[in-house]
Design a protein around this motif. Structure first.
Motif, PDB file in Angstrom:
ATOM      1  N   SER A  69      52.250  38.578  38.782  1.00 22.05           N
ATOM      2  CA  SER A  69      52.648  37.665  38.278  1.00 22.05           C
ATOM      3  C   SER A  69      53.246  38.645  36.592  1.00 22.05           C
ATOM      4  CB  SER A  69      51.788  36.443  38.509  1.00 22.05           C
ATOM      5  OG  SER A  69      51.078  36.645  36.911  1.00 22.05           O
ATOM      6  N   ALA A  70      52.582  38.871  36.479  1.00 14.25           N
ATOM      7  CA  ALA A  70      52.280  40.106  34.516  1.00 14.25           C
ATOM      8  C   ALA A  70      54.142  40.418  34.955  1.00 14.25           C
ATOM      9  CB  ALA A  70      51.999  41.079  34.273  1.00 14.25           C
ATOM     10  N   PRO A 112      56.129  36.728  40.079  1.00 18.25           N
ATOM     11  CA  PRO A 112      54.426  35.602  41.515  1.00 18.25           C
ATOM     12  C   PRO A 112      54.899  36.142  42.754  1.00 18.25           C
ATOM     13  CG  PRO A 112      55.415  34.348  39.321  1.00 18.25           C
ATOM     14  CD  PRO A 112      55.990  35.333  39.215  1.00 18.25           C
ATOM     15  N   ILE A 113      53.444  36.157  43.510  1.00 17.03           N
ATOM     16  CA  ILE A 113      54.803  35.902  45.320  1.00 17.03           C
ATOM     17  C   ILE A 113      54.603  34.693  45.442  1.00 17.03           C
ATOM     18  CG2 ILE A 113      52.643  36.356  47.363  1.00 17.03           C
ATOM     19  CD1 ILE A 113      51.508  38.951  46.072  1.00 17.03           C
ATOM     20  N   ILE A 114      55.321  34.490  46.262  1.00 16.62           N
ATOM     21  CA  ILE A 114      55.365  32.865  46.642  1.00 16.62           C
ATOM     22  C   ILE A 114      54.364  32.688  47.619  1.00 16.62           C
ATOM     23  CG2 ILE A 114      56.790  31.654  48.233  1.00 16.62           C
ATOM     24  CD1 ILE A 114      59.157  33.574  47.719  1.00 16.62           C
ATOM     25  N   GLY A 115      54.336  30.769  47.141  1.00 20.29           N
ATOM     26  CA  GLY A 115      53.017  30.428  47.112  1.00 20.29           C
ATOM     27  C   GLY A 115      51.489  30.499  46.825  1.00 20.29           C
ATOM     28  N   ASP A 116      51.301  31.758  45.623  1.00 20.44           N
ATOM     29  CA  ASP A 116      50.334  31.602  44.943  1.00 20.44           C
ATOM     30  C   ASP A 116      49.728  31.089  43.655  1.00 20.44           C
ATOM     31  OD1 ASP A 116      47.924  32.739  44.185  1.00 20.44           O
ATOM     32  OD2 ASP A 116      49.280  34.945  43.564  1.00 20.44           O
ATOM     33  N   GLU A 117      49.753  30.199  44.303  1.00 24.36           N
ATOM     34  CA  GLU A 117      49.547  28.998  42.849  1.00 24.36           C
ATOM     35  C   GLU A 117      48.857  29.698  41.747  1.00 24.36           C
ATOM     36  OE1 GLU A 117      48.153  24.701  44.284  1.00 24.36           O
ATOM     37  OE2 GLU A 117      48.997  25.528  46.369  1.00 24.36           O
ATOM     38  N   MET A 118      47.757  29.988  42.327  1.00 24.05           N
ATOM     39  CA  MET A 118      46.377  30.495  41.142  1.00 24.05           C
ATOM     40  C   MET A 118      47.588  31.340  39.546  1.00 24.05           C
ATOM     41  SD  MET A 118      42.897  32.603  41.825  1.00 24.05           S
ATOM     42  CE  MET A 118      41.972  31.486  43.675  1.00 24.05           C
ATOM     43  N   TYR A 119      48.325  32.141  40.670  1.00 24.86           N
ATOM     44  CA  TYR A 119      49.333  33.330  39.033  1.00 24.86           C
ATOM     45  C   TYR A 119      50.658  32.411  39.600  1.00 24.86           C
ATOM     46  CZ  TYR A 119      44.950  36.151  39.809  1.00 24.86           C
ATOM     47  OH  TYR A 119      43.343  36.241  39.516  1.00 24.86           O
ATOM     48  N   SER A 120      51.114  32.061  40.251  1.00 27.54           N
ATOM     49  CA  SER A 120      52.185  31.669  40.235  1.00 27.54           C
ATOM     50  C   SER A 120      52.191  29.645  39.467  1.00 27.54           C
ATOM     51  CB  SER A 120      53.197  31.539  41.117  1.00 27.54           C
ATOM     52  OG  SER A 120      52.917  30.164  41.836  1.00 27.54           O
ATOM     53  N   HIS A 121      51.626  29.079  38.860  1.00 26.53           N
ATOM     54  CA  HIS A 121      50.795  27.986  38.609  1.00 26.53           C
ATOM     55  C   HIS A 121      51.999  26.790  39.691  1.00 26.53           C
ATOM     56  CE1 HIS A 121      48.353  30.272  36.113  1.00 26.53           C
ATOM     57  NE2 HIS A 121      49.329  30.689  35.612  1.00 26.53           N
ATOM     58  N   SER A 125      56.626  24.396  49.103  1.00 28.06           N
ATOM     59  CA  SER A 125      56.600  23.631  50.115  1.00 28.06           C
ATOM     60  C   SER A 125      56.764  24.781  51.167  1.00 28.06           C
ATOM     61  CB  SER A 125      57.522  22.395  50.415  1.00 28.06           C
ATOM     62  OG  SER A 125      58.454  22.855  49.848  1.00 28.06           O
ATOM     63  N   ARG A 126      57.555  26.135  50.863  1.00 32.37           N
ATOM     64  CA  ARG A 126      57.380  26.832  51.847  1.00 32.37           C
ATOM     65  C   ARG A 126      56.565  27.503  53.089  1.00 32.37           C
ATOM     66  NH1 ARG A 126      62.505  29.012  49.058  1.00 32.37           N
ATOM     67  NH2 ARG A 126      60.850  29.596  47.298  1.00 32.37           N
ATOM     68  N   ILE A 127      54.721  27.433  52.230  1.00 32.12           N
ATOM     69  CA  ILE A 127      54.356  28.734  52.461  1.00 32.12           C
ATOM     70  C   ILE A 127      52.746  28.340  52.262  1.00 32.12           C
ATOM     71  CG2 ILE A 127      55.012  30.389  50.889  1.00 32.12           C
ATOM     72  CD1 ILE A 127      54.257  31.988  53.608  1.00 32.12           C
ATOM     73  N   ASN A 128      52.124  27.916  52.867  1.00 30.56           N
ATOM     74  CA  ASN A 128      50.654  27.553  51.952  1.00 30.56           C
ATOM     75  C   ASN A 128      49.412  28.785  51.940  1.00 30.56           C
ATOM     76  OD1 ASN A 128      49.634  28.183  54.272  1.00 30.56           O
ATOM     77  ND2 ASN A 128      49.168  25.640  55.210  1.00 30.56           N
ATOM     78  N   ARG A 129      49.934  29.546  51.266  1.00 28.78           N
ATOM     79  CA  ARG A 129      49.394  30.437  50.979  1.00 28.78           C
ATOM     80  C   ARG A 129      50.054  31.708  50.485  1.00 28.78           C
ATOM     81  NH1 ARG A 129      49.139  35.330  53.951  1.00 28.78           N
ATOM     82  NH2 ARG A 129      50.471  35.656  55.240  1.00 28.78           N
ATOM     83  N   GLN A 130      49.715  32.432  50.076  1.00 29.79           N
ATOM     84  CA  GLN A 130      50.783  33.118  49.108  1.00 29.79           C
ATOM     85  C   GLN A 130      50.544  33.983  49.904  1.00 29.79           C
ATOM     86  OE1 GLN A 130      46.739  33.043  48.078  1.00 29.79           O
ATOM     87  NE2 GLN A 130      45.719  34.985  48.582  1.00 29.79           N
ATOM     88  N   ALA A 131      51.953  34.929  49.671  1.00 31.09           N
ATOM     89  CA  ALA A 131      52.940  35.810  50.839  1.00 31.09           C
ATOM     90  C   ALA A 131      52.488  36.988  50.680  1.00 31.09           C
ATOM     91  CB  ALA A 131      54.284  35.262  50.650  1.00 31.09           C
ATOM     92  N   LEU A 132      51.629  37.408  50.777  1.00 26.41           N
ATOM     93  CA  LEU A 132      50.825  38.971  50.751  1.00 26.41           C
ATOM     94  C   LEU A 132      50.047  39.209  52.155  1.00 26.41           C
ATOM     95  CD1 LEU A 132      50.675  41.018  49.344  1.00 26.41           C
ATOM     96  CD2 LEU A 132      48.308  40.562  48.306  1.00 26.41           C
ATOM     97  N   HIS A 133      50.132  41.225  52.449  1.00 30.93           N
ATOM     98  CA  HIS A 133      50.066  41.166  54.154  1.00 30.93           C
ATOM     99  C   HIS A 133      49.958  42.519  54.129  1.00 30.93           C
ATOM    100  CE1 HIS A 133      49.736  41.476  58.892  1.00 30.93           C
ATOM    101  NE2 HIS A 133      50.941  41.879  57.900  1.00 30.93           N
ATOM    102  N   CYS A 134      48.853  42.822  54.464  1.00 26.71           N
ATOM    103  CA  CYS A 134      48.370  44.167  54.241  1.00 26.71           C
ATOM    104  C   CYS A 134      48.765  44.911  55.929  1.00 26.71           C
ATOM    105  CB  CYS A 134      47.075  44.610  54.028  1.00 26.71           C
ATOM    106  SG  CYS A 134      46.307  46.425  54.123  1.00 26.71           S
TER     107      CYS A 134
END
Length: 302
Positions: free
Chosen positions: A242-243, A247-256, A260-269
């Motif tokens: 985000s800096a 920002p990661i798609i779906g990451d409301e906390m940091y993308s503000h 509608s396409r995903i209900n969480r941040q699209a991040l996977h280990c």
């Protein structure tokens, strides 16, 4: 002997320290582990005879350490649930965590977390169910998580956690395209002054934080990245991307923004490369991309 006890076997080599205590210190037993081994019911056998720390061994001797039993914490209650095991042996357990599940319970929470489910899983197998969380993931990040099965393995893994002996790779779908397409993000991360649960770039008090990234695929309005963590700060990848303005798609906390396409941040280990702290074998472990990210990726391809 119960299966709760953990055995470590060594054959003494020419180059090894011969006094048992020195040998164990050399094998990275911490002082608290030596204390537990001595005072909390651990046992030491050389060639099947019980011995003490000051015993002097010879080349070719076989040393068997029986680690003391551990009392599982009452704070984490066992709860049934699905455990997607990616790798397991007597020392560690690696699971594929689904999104929407926290790693550990918050102090006053009785909701189910990965730690509760793993504890239940270990109890069912009559194994030591003390929870030793080596790596954690945010509630809405999916993928590989590592648990040690005893405190000795936990401390060995902790010692290599941010080294080349323990590599962590993530996949993320982000807004926009990275320029340059690959590189190193080196920005210090601290607690966000606006909210204690958020993180932010902080040049004064922030901790050194480094993330490597490379672009795997570009779409019209987004891109698919592979990332490697070189440090392990809370929310590190999310804050770094985000800096950078991506920002990661779906990451409301940091993308503000909601997506509608995903209900969480699209991040996977998705991948871990670990030099096994006891067997010294290289473990290459992967967890497939979860369905919601697969769908998002094809939506982005249009």
């Amino acid at each position: 002997m119960s299966r709760n006890n953990r055995y470590l076997k060594f054959t003494i080599k020419d180059s090894d320290k011969k006094i048992i205590r020195k040998f164990l210190e050399h094998h990275r037993f911490s002082s608290s582990q030596l204390h537990n081994l001595k005072n909390k019911g651990g046992q030491i056998f050389v060639n099947h005879k019980q011995r003490h720390f000051n015993f002097k061994m010879k080349t070719g001797d076989s040393l068997l350490i029986v680690l003391n039993g551990e009392q599982p914490s009452d704070l984490i209650e066992p709860m049934p649930g699905k455990v997607d095991v990616v790798y397991e042996d007597e020392y560690l357990l690696v699971v594929n965590k689904p999104p929407g599940l926290a790693s550990l319970p918050a102090k006053a929470r009785s909701s189910k977390t990965m730690a509760n489910v793993v504890k239940y899983y270990l109890e069912k197998k009559h194994e030591n169910s003390s929870i030793h969380l080596v790596t954690r993931l945010d509630r809405d990040t999916s993928g590989l998580m590592v648990f040690a099965k005893n405190s000795y393995t936990h401390s060995l893994l902790d010692q290599i956690l941010h080294s080349e002996g323990f590599k962590k790779y993530y996949l993320a779908l982000v807004y926009g395209q990275m320029d340059p397409a690959s590189g190193l993000i080196d920005l210090p991360i601290g607690i966000d002054p606006k909210a204690f649960y958020l993180r932010a770039i902080d040049w004064q008090k922030g901790k050194d934080s480094k993330t490597m990234y490379e672009t795997v695929e570009n779409f019209k309005t987004a891109s698919f990245l592979k990332l490697k963590l070189l440090t392990g700060r809370t929310h590190q990848i999310r804050v770094h991307l985000s800096a950078m303005g991506h920002p990661i798609i779906g990451d409301e906390m940091y993308s503000h923004q909601k997506d509608s396409r995903i209900n969480r941040q699209a991040l996977h280990c998705y991948e871990l490369e670990i030099i096994h702290p006891v067997t010294k074998k290289l473990l290459k472990l992967t967890a497939p991309i979860p369905q919601d990210m697969v769908l998002l990726r094809s939506a982005l391809k249009g």
